[in-house]
Scaffold this motif. Structure first.
Motif, PDB file in Angstrom:
ATOM      1  N   TYR A   1     116.431  43.633 -97.645  1.00  0.00           N
ATOM      2  CA  TYR A   1     115.961  44.530 -96.476  1.00  0.00           C
ATOM      3  C   TYR A   1     115.415  43.782 -95.314  1.00  0.00           C
ATOM      4  N   THR A   2     115.638  43.835 -93.901  1.00  0.00           N
ATOM      5  CA  THR A   2     115.125  43.040 -93.030  1.00  0.00           C
ATOM      6  C   THR A   2     113.814  43.776 -92.741  1.00  0.00           C
ATOM      7  N   SER A   3     113.039  43.077 -91.902  1.00  0.00           N
ATOM      8  CA  SER A   3     111.511  43.466 -91.903  1.00  0.00           C
ATOM      9  C   SER A   3     111.140  44.880 -91.147  1.00  0.00           C
ATOM     10  N   GLY A   4     112.021  45.357 -90.403  1.00  0.00           N
ATOM     11  CA  GLY A   4     111.811  46.675 -90.081  1.00  0.00           C
ATOM     12  C   GLY A   4     111.086  46.681 -88.650  1.00  0.00           C
ATOM     13  N   SER A   5     111.002  45.584 -88.053  1.00  0.00           N
ATOM     14  CA  SER A   5     110.128  45.191 -86.819  1.00  0.00           C
ATOM     15  C   SER A   5     110.674  46.440 -85.832  1.00  0.00           C
ATOM     16  N   THR A   6     112.107  46.369 -85.487  1.00  0.00           N
ATOM     17  CA  THR A   6     112.593  47.157 -84.572  1.00  0.00           C
ATOM     18  C   THR A   6     113.261  48.131 -84.878  1.00  0.00           C
ATOM     19  N   GLY A   7     113.243  48.636 -86.082  1.00  0.00           N
ATOM     20  CA  GLY A   7     113.970  49.911 -86.603  1.00  0.00           C
ATOM     21  C   GLY A   7     114.086  50.217 -88.008  1.00  0.00           C
ATOM     22  N   LYS A   8     114.994  50.817 -88.504  1.00  0.00           N
ATOM     23  CA  LYS A   8     114.908  51.108 -90.063  1.00  0.00           C
ATOM     24  C   LYS A   8     115.678  49.918 -90.609  1.00  0.00           C
TER      25      LYS A   8
ATOM     26  N   SER B   1     106.801  26.801 -88.873  1.00  0.00           N
ATOM     27  CA  SER B   1     106.550  28.056 -88.197  1.00  0.00           C
ATOM     28  C   SER B   1     107.725  28.958 -88.144  1.00  0.00           C
ATOM     29  N   VAL B   2     107.551  30.311 -88.646  1.00  0.00           N
ATOM     30  CA  VAL B   2     108.697  31.256 -88.581  1.00  0.00           C
ATOM     31  C   VAL B   2     108.252  32.826 -88.401  1.00  0.00           C
ATOM     32  N   GLY B   3     109.071  33.456 -87.950  1.00  0.00           N
ATOM     33  CA  GLY B   3     108.793  34.970 -88.098  1.00  0.00           C
ATOM     34  C   GLY B   3     108.561  35.778 -86.658  1.00  0.00           C
ATOM     35  N   GLU B   4     107.930  34.857 -85.712  1.00  0.00           N
ATOM     36  CA  GLU B   4     107.781  35.310 -84.356  1.00  0.00           C
ATOM     37  C   GLU B   4     107.765  34.157 -83.555  1.00  0.00           C
ATOM     38  N   PRO B   5     108.006  34.440 -82.178  1.00  0.00           N
ATOM     39  CA  PRO B   5     107.876  33.539 -81.092  1.00  0.00           C
ATOM     40  C   PRO B   5     106.235  32.799 -81.404  1.00  0.00           C
ATOM     41  N   ILE B   6     106.045  31.532 -81.466  1.00  0.00           N
ATOM     42  CA  ILE B   6     104.890  31.031 -81.649  1.00  0.00           C
ATOM     43  C   ILE B   6     104.409  30.728 -80.037  1.00  0.00           C
TER      44      ILE B   6
ATOM     45  N   ASP C   1     109.476  24.929 -85.326  1.00  0.00           N
ATOM     46  CA  ASP C   1     109.400  26.335 -85.024  1.00  0.00           C
ATOM     47  C   ASP C   1     110.622  26.745 -85.327  1.00  0.00           C
ATOM     48  N   THR C   2     110.958  27.536 -86.305  1.00  0.00           N
ATOM     49  CA  THR C   2     112.433  27.830 -86.805  1.00  0.00           C
ATOM     50  C   THR C   2     112.783  29.254 -86.609  1.00  0.00           C
ATOM     51  N   TRP C   3     113.842  29.412 -85.688  1.00  0.00           N
ATOM     52  CA  TRP C   3     114.238  30.664 -85.454  1.00  0.00           C
ATOM     53  C   TRP C   3     115.247  30.973 -86.463  1.00  0.00           C
ATOM     54  N   TRP C   4     115.284  32.029 -87.038  1.00  0.00           N
ATOM     55  CA  TRP C   4     116.418  32.689 -87.914  1.00  0.00           C
ATOM     56  C   TRP C   4     115.940  34.084 -88.205  1.00  0.00           C
ATOM     57  N   GLN C   5     117.070  34.506 -89.099  1.00  0.00           N
ATOM     58  CA  GLN C   5     116.858  36.176 -89.489  1.00  0.00           C
ATOM     59  C   GLN C   5     117.136  36.371 -91.082  1.00  0.00           C
ATOM     60  N   THR C   6     116.803  37.522 -91.334  1.00  0.00           N
ATOM     61  CA  THR C   6     117.157  37.882 -92.600  1.00  0.00           C
ATOM     62  C   THR C   6     118.751  37.699 -92.816  1.00  0.00           C
ATOM     63  N   GLU C   7     119.320  38.203 -91.859  1.00  0.00           N
ATOM     64  CA  GLU C   7     120.895  38.202 -91.635  1.00  0.00           C
ATOM     65  C   GLU C   7     121.606  36.812 -91.786  1.00  0.00           C
TER      66      GLU C   7
ATOM     67  N   MET D   1     114.566  29.211 -75.871  1.00  0.00           N
ATOM     68  CA  MET D   1     113.097  29.772 -76.185  1.00  0.00           C
ATOM     69  C   MET D   1     113.293  31.167 -76.290  1.00  0.00           C
ATOM     70  N   ILE D   2     112.875  31.688 -77.284  1.00  0.00           N
ATOM     71  CA  ILE D   2     113.178  33.127 -77.638  1.00  0.00           C
ATOM     72  C   ILE D   2     112.273  33.995 -76.874  1.00  0.00           C
ATOM     73  N   LEU D   3     112.521  35.020 -75.909  1.00  0.00           N
ATOM     74  CA  LEU D   3     111.822  35.737 -74.983  1.00  0.00           C
ATOM     75  C   LEU D   3     111.392  37.073 -75.756  1.00  0.00           C
TER      76      LEU D   3
HETATM   77  P1  ATP Z   1     114.351  44.273 -88.032  1.00  0.00           P
HETATM   78  O1  ATP Z   1     115.734  43.608 -88.037  1.00  0.00           O
HETATM   79  O2  ATP Z   1     114.257  45.325 -89.251  1.00  0.00           O
HETATM   80  O3  ATP Z   1     113.919  44.916 -87.088  1.00  0.00           O
HETATM   81  P2  ATP Z   1     113.266  41.993 -88.067  1.00  0.00           P
HETATM   82  O4  ATP Z   1     114.042  41.533 -87.264  1.00  0.00           O
HETATM   83  O5  ATP Z   1     111.658  41.469 -87.959  1.00  0.00           O
HETATM   84  O6  ATP Z   1     113.253  43.372 -88.696  1.00  0.00           O
HETATM   85  P3  ATP Z   1     113.641  39.499 -89.937  1.00  0.00           P
HETATM   86  O7  ATP Z   1     114.982  39.163 -90.258  1.00  0.00           O
HETATM   87  O8  ATP Z   1     112.635  39.407 -90.767  1.00  0.00           O
HETATM   88  O9  ATP Z   1     113.475  41.045 -89.494  1.00  0.00           O
HETATM   89  O10 ATP Z   1     113.154  38.713 -88.566  1.00  0.00           O
HETATM   90  C1  ATP Z   1     114.234  38.091 -87.602  1.00  0.00           C
HETATM   91  C2  ATP Z   1     113.633  37.971 -86.409  1.00  0.00           C
HETATM   92  O11 ATP Z   1     112.149  37.686 -86.252  1.00  0.00           O
HETATM   93  C3  ATP Z   1     114.040  37.530 -85.185  1.00  0.00           C
HETATM   94  O12 ATP Z   1     115.519  38.136 -84.835  1.00  0.00           O
HETATM   95  C4  ATP Z   1     113.396  37.001 -84.426  1.00  0.00           C
HETATM   96  O13 ATP Z   1     113.260  38.242 -83.324  1.00  0.00           O
HETATM   97  C5  ATP Z   1     112.169  36.895 -84.988  1.00  0.00           C
HETATM   98  N1  ATP Z   1     111.702  35.428 -85.052  1.00  0.00           N
HETATM   99  C6  ATP Z   1     111.738  34.709 -86.423  1.00  0.00           C
HETATM  100  N2  ATP Z   1     111.632  33.515 -86.231  1.00  0.00           N
HETATM  101  C7  ATP Z   1     111.363  33.249 -84.944  1.00  0.00           C
HETATM  102  C8  ATP Z   1     111.043  32.209 -84.153  1.00  0.00           C
HETATM  103  N3  ATP Z   1     110.810  30.929 -84.679  1.00  0.00           N
HETATM  104  N4  ATP Z   1     110.908  32.523 -82.853  1.00  0.00           N
HETATM  105  C9  ATP Z   1     110.848  33.616 -82.466  1.00  0.00           C
HETATM  106  N5  ATP Z   1     111.207  34.807 -83.056  1.00  0.00           N
HETATM  107  C10 ATP Z   1     111.346  34.528 -84.339  1.00  0.00           C
END
Ligand code: ATP
Ligand code: MG
Length: 631
Positions: free
Chosen positions: A264-271, A386-391, A412-418, A510-512
């Protein structure tokens, strides 16, 4: 976003070249050349990676693309555990350390590839004997221990689909995931230990599976004495379960496109969405990125601080690094317990070379002060991630200076569960720009576009998309193909990531922030990340989150929630100072009309800020699914 704001951001832009020594020895020394090699022939590019691994039967075709459904290595047969284990055990790595494991007290366990191989094989045999077959679902709800990794691999060995649920989720969130997967089995433990406290996982499982007919068996790793009671026929002790099993289990022949796991995705933005990944492409994609993004070498000690309950742990603890034959560190428990020196003590103790963590942790250590890391010898480090959010640039620079001693490149690695694997970063040799993730990794065509899919000019904001399939992409959303198709239907001919971004003149992305979180002030679209980073760059601020609130004049007004650094007192003067600071950094449009000082921000259990929760609270509306909210 206004031109002036952007100019301001760009003026401030820092470019940090990677250390020469690093580039000289990097696995990929020339990003542009590697990327060009990919563009010239994407299929050949990926095929060459796949050829480095073991297949029972070679693929007939590298890619079959029926928009929006991709098949990779069509007709190929393999088993990911043969590449993660057998390949090493039968080669020269039988006695190489696979994992150094530690608990909060510093107790350690060392497991070689040979030992892990035997554990996985025994468990795989036990699963079979318990009636688990290829395609069956197994939910894993365990602490960060060797047996957790082994449970995932044992499923993969026999072709069962695992769904790992982070051992911090409540009974109802766990129940929902078990139900959704119609799991036949749950593998758990009596407890996980966090901050010296035992969290009773098995008790939570018992509650979660009450009257769930599909669950036939619960396997319990019993760690504490006296042993926790097992109830009825259904529950069995982990080590009794595998005790008499042979050391070898014939690996299931998996089609490249057979499912490997649901997560499952992290649920930051919804279910949360139940993302499905398959075998061959995922294996090839994660393996390639471990070698390139993390520059993994034979003798490295690699530490990714995530939990296998998240995609980062799946791809960058369990599958990618093991397929690449890495020696890893894993540590159960909290980063700052018993004290803020814990992680740095571990780096020193094992001589960690590659270290991969999340901005939330970096900001926490920043707040605690650099005296903690400064007590330890961190000279073994050579690459940080670094991963998960913009740093935020502020946190980036702290990480670079205090942890990496200005010697280590930061990815600074941008990626997603998907996406399954890293999509955007600065791979070896690329100069770094704090706050900008970087460029698409070779194998990925990423861009910033408008609603119609037209590329936007450099330095103008837009939607982050990926324009060509990649091997580790998700194949569907579990039981919800429409939701899967939505990712590819929103913007024509593109995979829409759901993030907003801006590309600079050099092609750096740059991720906004999240597309859902974008704030529209007087017709200007403002990303949350910029305002938050501007706030965090003020010396009094440790962490910040911003949301948009309806405003009769501006459309939306910005409200900021701010955590102050230790010892700083909130005051009206500070509010004015912060507003002035944002004005100087970004311009008048981005100035929050309201600033509230808070002790905590709502976060997911993986540490991401949940702006939708702040917004719902503020506006008195329904916050939606809260299953992933921490505490
Ligand atoms: P959900 O999709 O359920 O709302 P989530 O998007 O937080 O949850 P994840 O797949 O864990 O689930 O996270 C991917 C998201 O995290 C990306 O779409 C992005 O918004 C953010 N993210 C991950 N790495 C980075 C990064 N290096 N810089 C900026 N944003 C990042
Ligand atoms: Mg998401």
């Amino acid at each position: 976003m206004s031109k002036e704001q952007l100019d301001h951001l760009l003026k401030k832009e820092l470019v940090i070249p990677p250390p020469e020594e690093f580039v000289k020895n990097a696995n990929v020394k020339d990003y542009e050349a590697e990327y060009k090699r990919f563009l010239e022939n994407p299929e050949k590019f990926w095929e060459e990676v796949a050829q480095q691994l073991i297949w029972f039967k070679k693929w007939e075709k590298v890619l079959e693309w029926n928009y929006p459904y991709a098949k990779w290595f069509v007709g190929g047969k393999t088993n990911i555990t043969v590449n993660a284990l057998d390949r090493h055990v039968k080669g020269d790595k039988r006695n190489k350390v696979a994992f150094f494991w530690e608990d909060e007290l510093g107790n350690e366990k060392v497991v070689t590839y040979g030992e892990l191989y035997r554990l996985v094989n025994k468990l795989a045999n036990a699963l079979k004997r318990a009636g688990i077959k290829k395609g069956d679902r197994v939910v894993i709800y365990m602490p960060l221990v060797i047996e957790q990794v082994a449970a995932m691999l044992a499923c993969a060995r026999i072709g069962a689909i695992h769904s790992v649920v982070y051992a911090g989720f409540s009974a109802s969130a766990l129940r929902h995931r078990i139900e959704d997967a119609e799991a036949k089995m749950v593998i758990t433990a009596d407890v996980t230990i966090r901050r010296g406290r035992a969290i009773p996982l098995k008790q939570i499982v018992d509650q979660a599976i009450l009257d769930l007919p599909t669950v036939e068996k619960v396997v319990v790793l019993r760690r504490l004495r006296p042993l926790v009671d097992l109830i009825g026929e259904k529950e069995v002790d982990f080590y009794s379960f595998i005790e008499n099993e042979p050391d070898y289990c014939e690996p299931e022949e998996m089609d490249a496109e057979d499912p490997l796991f649901i997560l499952y995705t992290s649920g930051s933005t919804g279910k949360p969405k139940g993302v499905l990944h398959t075998t061959g492409g995922y294996m090839v994609g994660t393996y390639y990125s471990v070698k390139t993004v993390f520059d993994l070498k034979e003798d490295d000690v690699y530490w990714c601080t995530a939990d296998p309950g998240w995609i980062t742990g799946h791809s960058y603890i369990v599958y990618g690094p093991l397929v690449a034959g890495a020696t890893q560190v894993i540590a159960e428990g909290a980063p700052n317990y018993p004290d803020f020196g814990r992680w740095w003590r571990i780096v020193e103790k094992y001589g960690v070379n590659i270290f991969y963590t999340a901005p939330t942790a970096i900001r926490m250590f920043m707040r605690a002060g650099e005296e903690w890391p400064n007590k330890y010898d961190l000279s073994s480090l050579r690459l940080l991630g670094s991963v998960g959010e913009p740093i935020n640039p502020e946190a980036w620079l702290w990480y670079y200076r205090v942890i990496g001693k200005e010697r280590c490149p930061i990815v600074d690695t941008w990626w997603q569960t998907e996406t399954g694997a890293v999509m955007i970063t600065t791979i070896d040799g690329l100069p770094m720009k704090p706050g900008k993730a970087g460029k698409p990794v070779p194998g990925v065509i990423a861009d910033v576009v408008d609603k119609e899919g037209n590329p936007v000019e450099p330095e103008k904001g837009g939607f982050l998309v990926i324009k060509f399939p990649w091997p580790s992409m998700m194949r569907t959303i579990w039981k919800n193909p429409q939701r899967y198709e939505q990712y590819w239907n929103t913007i024509p001919n593109c995979y829409t990531a759901g993030d907003v971004a801006v590309k600079d003149k050099d092609g750096y992305i740059m991720i906004l922030g999240r597309a859902d979180d974008v704030i529209n002030v007087s017709g200007h679209r403002i990303g949350t990340m910029e305002v938050e980073s501007a706030l965090v760059s003020h010396p009094a601020v440790a962490e910040a989150a911003v949301i948009g609130k309806p405003d009769p004049v501006k459309g939306e007004a910005i409200k900021a929630f701010v955590i102050l650094k230790a010892g700083v007192e909130p005051s009206d003067k500070l509010v004015e100072d912060l507003k002035y600071h944002v004005k100087m950094e970004l311009g008048a449009l981005a100035v929050p009309s309201e600033i509230e000082f808070v002790e905590k921000l709502p976060k997911t259990r993986s540490g991401k800020i949940m702006r939708r929760v702040l917004k719902a609270r503020e506006l008195g509306i329904d916050p939606g699914d809260l299953s992933t909210l921490e505490d």
